[in-house]
Design a protein around this motif. Sequence first.
Motif, PDB file in Angstrom:
ATOM      1  N   LYS A  97      -0.977  -4.538  -4.504  1.00 18.05           N
ATOM      2  CA  LYS A  97      -2.098  -3.747  -4.917  1.00 18.05           C
ATOM      3  C   LYS A  97      -3.065  -4.158  -3.958  1.00 18.05           C
ATOM      4  CE  LYS A  97      -5.047  -3.149  -9.010  1.00 18.05           C
ATOM      5  NZ  LYS A  97      -5.456  -3.545 -10.216  1.00 18.05           N
ATOM      6  N   LYS A  98      -3.265  -5.277  -3.395  1.00 13.79           N
ATOM      7  CA  LYS A  98      -4.416  -5.515  -2.443  1.00 13.79           C
ATOM      8  C   LYS A  98      -4.283  -5.360  -1.223  1.00 13.79           C
ATOM      9  CE  LYS A  98      -7.096  -7.572  -5.943  1.00 13.79           C
ATOM     10  NZ  LYS A  98      -8.126  -6.899  -6.307  1.00 13.79           N
ATOM     11  N   VAL A  99      -3.071  -5.336  -0.556  1.00 11.60           N
ATOM     12  CA  VAL A  99      -2.579  -5.339   0.683  1.00 11.60           C
ATOM     13  C   VAL A  99      -1.584  -4.250   0.894  1.00 11.60           C
ATOM     14  CG1 VAL A  99      -1.702  -6.694   2.713  1.00 11.60           C
ATOM     15  CG2 VAL A  99      -2.929  -7.774   0.917  1.00 11.60           C
ATOM     16  N   PRO A 100      -1.755  -3.317   2.220  1.00 10.10           N
ATOM     17  CA  PRO A 100      -0.907  -2.200   2.244  1.00 10.10           C
ATOM     18  C   PRO A 100       0.554  -2.479   2.705  1.00 10.10           C
ATOM     19  CG  PRO A 100      -2.407  -2.333   3.931  1.00 10.10           C
ATOM     20  CD  PRO A 100      -2.943  -3.155   2.929  1.00 10.10           C
ATOM     21  N   LEU A 101       1.149  -3.310   2.270  1.00 10.69           N
ATOM     22  CA  LEU A 101       2.657  -3.835   2.764  1.00 10.69           C
ATOM     23  C   LEU A 101       3.446  -4.045   1.513  1.00 10.69           C
ATOM     24  CD1 LEU A 101       1.352  -6.530   5.445  1.00 10.69           C
ATOM     25  CD2 LEU A 101       2.515  -4.550   5.769  1.00 10.69           C
ATOM     26  N   LYS A 102       4.621  -3.732   1.760  1.00  9.51           N
ATOM     27  CA  LYS A 102       5.420  -3.866   0.625  1.00  9.51           C
ATOM     28  C   LYS A 102       6.357  -5.113   0.669  1.00  9.51           C
ATOM     29  CE  LYS A 102       9.723  -1.603  -1.046  1.00  9.51           C
ATOM     30  NZ  LYS A 102      11.028  -0.492  -0.979  1.00  9.51           N
TER      31      LYS A 102
ATOM     32  N   VAL B 296       9.215 -14.900   3.386  1.00  8.69           N
ATOM     33  CA  VAL B 296       8.566 -13.643   3.141  1.00  8.69           C
ATOM     34  C   VAL B 296       8.924 -12.614   3.941  1.00  8.69           C
ATOM     35  CG1 VAL B 296       6.555 -12.411   2.016  1.00  8.69           C
ATOM     36  CG2 VAL B 296       6.785 -14.847   1.742  1.00  8.69           C
ATOM     37  N   VAL B 297       9.260 -11.362   3.657  1.00 13.79           N
ATOM     38  CA  VAL B 297       9.376 -10.156   4.577  1.00 13.79           C
ATOM     39  C   VAL B 297       8.547  -9.190   3.957  1.00 13.79           C
ATOM     40  CG1 VAL B 297      10.860  -8.543   5.647  1.00 13.79           C
ATOM     41  CG2 VAL B 297      11.773 -10.615   5.101  1.00 13.79           C
ATOM     42  N   LEU B 298       7.555  -8.610   4.708  1.00  9.10           N
ATOM     43  CA  LEU B 298       6.734  -7.642   4.592  1.00  9.10           C
ATOM     44  C   LEU B 298       7.093  -6.353   5.357  1.00  9.10           C
ATOM     45  CD1 LEU B 298       3.268  -9.676   4.507  1.00  9.10           C
ATOM     46  CD2 LEU B 298       4.772  -9.187   2.357  1.00  9.10           C
ATOM     47  N   LYS B 299       6.967  -5.368   4.746  1.00  4.78           N
ATOM     48  CA  LYS B 299       7.132  -4.107   5.504  1.00  4.78           C
ATOM     49  C   LYS B 299       5.957  -2.935   5.134  1.00  4.78           C
ATOM     50  CE  LYS B 299      10.809  -0.477   5.926  1.00  4.78           C
ATOM     51  NZ  LYS B 299      12.345   0.022   5.215  1.00  4.78           N
ATOM     52  N   LYS B 300       5.640  -2.343   6.358  1.00  2.00           N
ATOM     53  CA  LYS B 300       4.823  -1.439   6.593  1.00  2.00           C
ATOM     54  C   LYS B 300       5.343   0.047   6.018  1.00  2.00           C
ATOM     55  CE  LYS B 300       1.669   1.220   9.693  1.00  2.00           C
ATOM     56  NZ  LYS B 300       0.818   1.142  10.935  1.00  2.00           N
ATOM     57  N   GLU B 301       5.319   0.261   4.847  1.00  6.31           N
ATOM     58  CA  GLU B 301       5.831   1.355   4.478  1.00  6.31           C
ATOM     59  C   GLU B 301       5.267   1.616   3.014  1.00  6.31           C
ATOM     60  OE1 GLU B 301      10.549   2.481   4.375  1.00  6.31           O
ATOM     61  OE2 GLU B 301      10.011   1.295   2.687  1.00  6.31           O
ATOM     62  N   SER B 302       4.942   3.063   2.640  1.00  2.00           N
ATOM     63  CA  SER B 302       4.551   3.456   1.444  1.00  2.00           C
ATOM     64  C   SER B 302       5.747   3.539   0.541  1.00  2.00           C
ATOM     65  CB  SER B 302       3.841   4.633   1.657  1.00  2.00           C
ATOM     66  OG  SER B 302       4.572   5.789   1.808  1.00  2.00           O
ATOM     67  N   GLY B 303       5.723   3.406  -0.640  1.00  2.00           N
ATOM     68  CA  GLY B 303       6.809   3.702  -1.770  1.00  2.00           C
ATOM     69  C   GLY B 303       6.146   2.945  -2.761  1.00  2.00           C
ATOM     70  N   SER B 304       7.261   3.252  -3.991  1.00  2.00           N
ATOM     71  CA  SER B 304       6.771   2.975  -5.308  1.00  2.00           C
ATOM     72  C   SER B 304       7.815   1.592  -5.950  1.00  2.00           C
ATOM     73  CB  SER B 304       7.359   3.926  -6.288  1.00  2.00           C
ATOM     74  OG  SER B 304       8.619   4.333  -6.330  1.00  2.00           O
ATOM     75  N   SER B 305       8.519   1.216  -4.823  1.00  2.00           N
ATOM     76  CA  SER B 305       9.552   0.138  -5.184  1.00  2.00           C
ATOM     77  C   SER B 305       8.698  -1.205  -5.132  1.00  2.00           C
ATOM     78  CB  SER B 305      10.815   0.054  -4.262  1.00  2.00           C
ATOM     79  OG  SER B 305      11.494  -1.119  -4.543  1.00  2.00           O
ATOM     80  N   ARG B 306       8.592  -1.967  -6.161  1.00  2.00           N
ATOM     81  CA  ARG B 306       7.943  -3.195  -6.213  1.00  2.00           C
ATOM     82  C   ARG B 306       9.019  -4.598  -6.151  1.00  2.00           C
ATOM     83  NH1 ARG B 306       2.782  -2.258  -4.721  1.00  2.00           N
ATOM     84  NH2 ARG B 306       2.085  -0.006  -5.546  1.00  2.00           N
ATOM     85  N   CYS B 307       8.631  -5.568  -5.584  1.00  2.00           N
ATOM     86  CA  CYS B 307       9.279  -6.917  -5.752  1.00  2.00           C
ATOM     87  C   CYS B 307       8.280  -7.886  -6.078  1.00  2.00           C
ATOM     88  CB  CYS B 307       9.883  -7.225  -4.364  1.00  2.00           C
ATOM     89  SG  CYS B 307      10.472  -8.814  -4.450  1.00  2.00           S
TER      90      CYS B 307
END
Length: 278
Positions: free
Chosen positions: A202-207, A263-274
């Motif tokens: 919610k705070k950071v634009p990374l998945k 931790v792995v963070l991805k630059k991608e928009s989407g609705s999937s959450r972990c």
Amino acid sequence: MKNLYNHLMNEFKPKHSSNKMKNEGDVVLARKIFLNEKKNNLEFLLYKRFNWMNRYIKKGSKVIDLGSGAGLIEFFIKEKILLTDVKMQEFIHKKIDALNINLPDNSVDVFICSHMIHHISHPVKFLKSLEKKLVGGGLILIQDINTSFFMRVLLYLMRHEGFSYNNDVFDESITYSNSNDPWEANCAIPQLLFQDGKLFEKKVPLKILKNSLNEFLLLPLSGGVIAKSKTIELPIFVLKLIDLFDKVMIYFFPKLFAFGRSVVLKKESGSSRCDKIN
């Protein structure tokens, strides 16, 4: 006792002069020891820290390791990586200040951040700056400390680095360490950032693709990566048994025993959450 409880549960900020480990910050010596002595305990720990990253790095990717320190990661990553740090050494490929990355936007496939985020003065701003530099679908691979109860006890006993839970890690106006001292740390930062995946996204634009806990006895048995303490060298088969024991203890009692976090963070928009540890 009340003071000890406050230290272990809220905040502990030791002075560098009280550190009980040797050679703090001497990355050149740490690299020399690793290459010349080839100690099983340390090599096994580093293999566990870095080998998992290989499955996320595609062939031909532009991979940049930030805050490389002794640069030992290059011996465990299969693809070519660019070792960078704020201070040049003969084994560092490029001088890059992680707080002010002078690279074009959308130009990097993978950033690696190994045990450096807990040294960052503004961690959320830092991650947002990396997001801008990544190509679409680019990744940030993170291995860092996790302040479980016994990790806090270890930090208290060794006086090596401190931790504080007293601030909101997502408040970008707060400074978490001295940016002029690359060895000052708040070891609670990775836990504060990633313990609630939904809040982070919610705070950071990374998945978040991966958010797992690891390391217990393997860390103190390694004798330390940069700063050093005495340890007993063990054969590989014993280290594998200890690794299995670590996994069992972390699975059942993560808040007590987990010393590390991947931790792995991805630059991608989407609705999937972990939002849970997996």
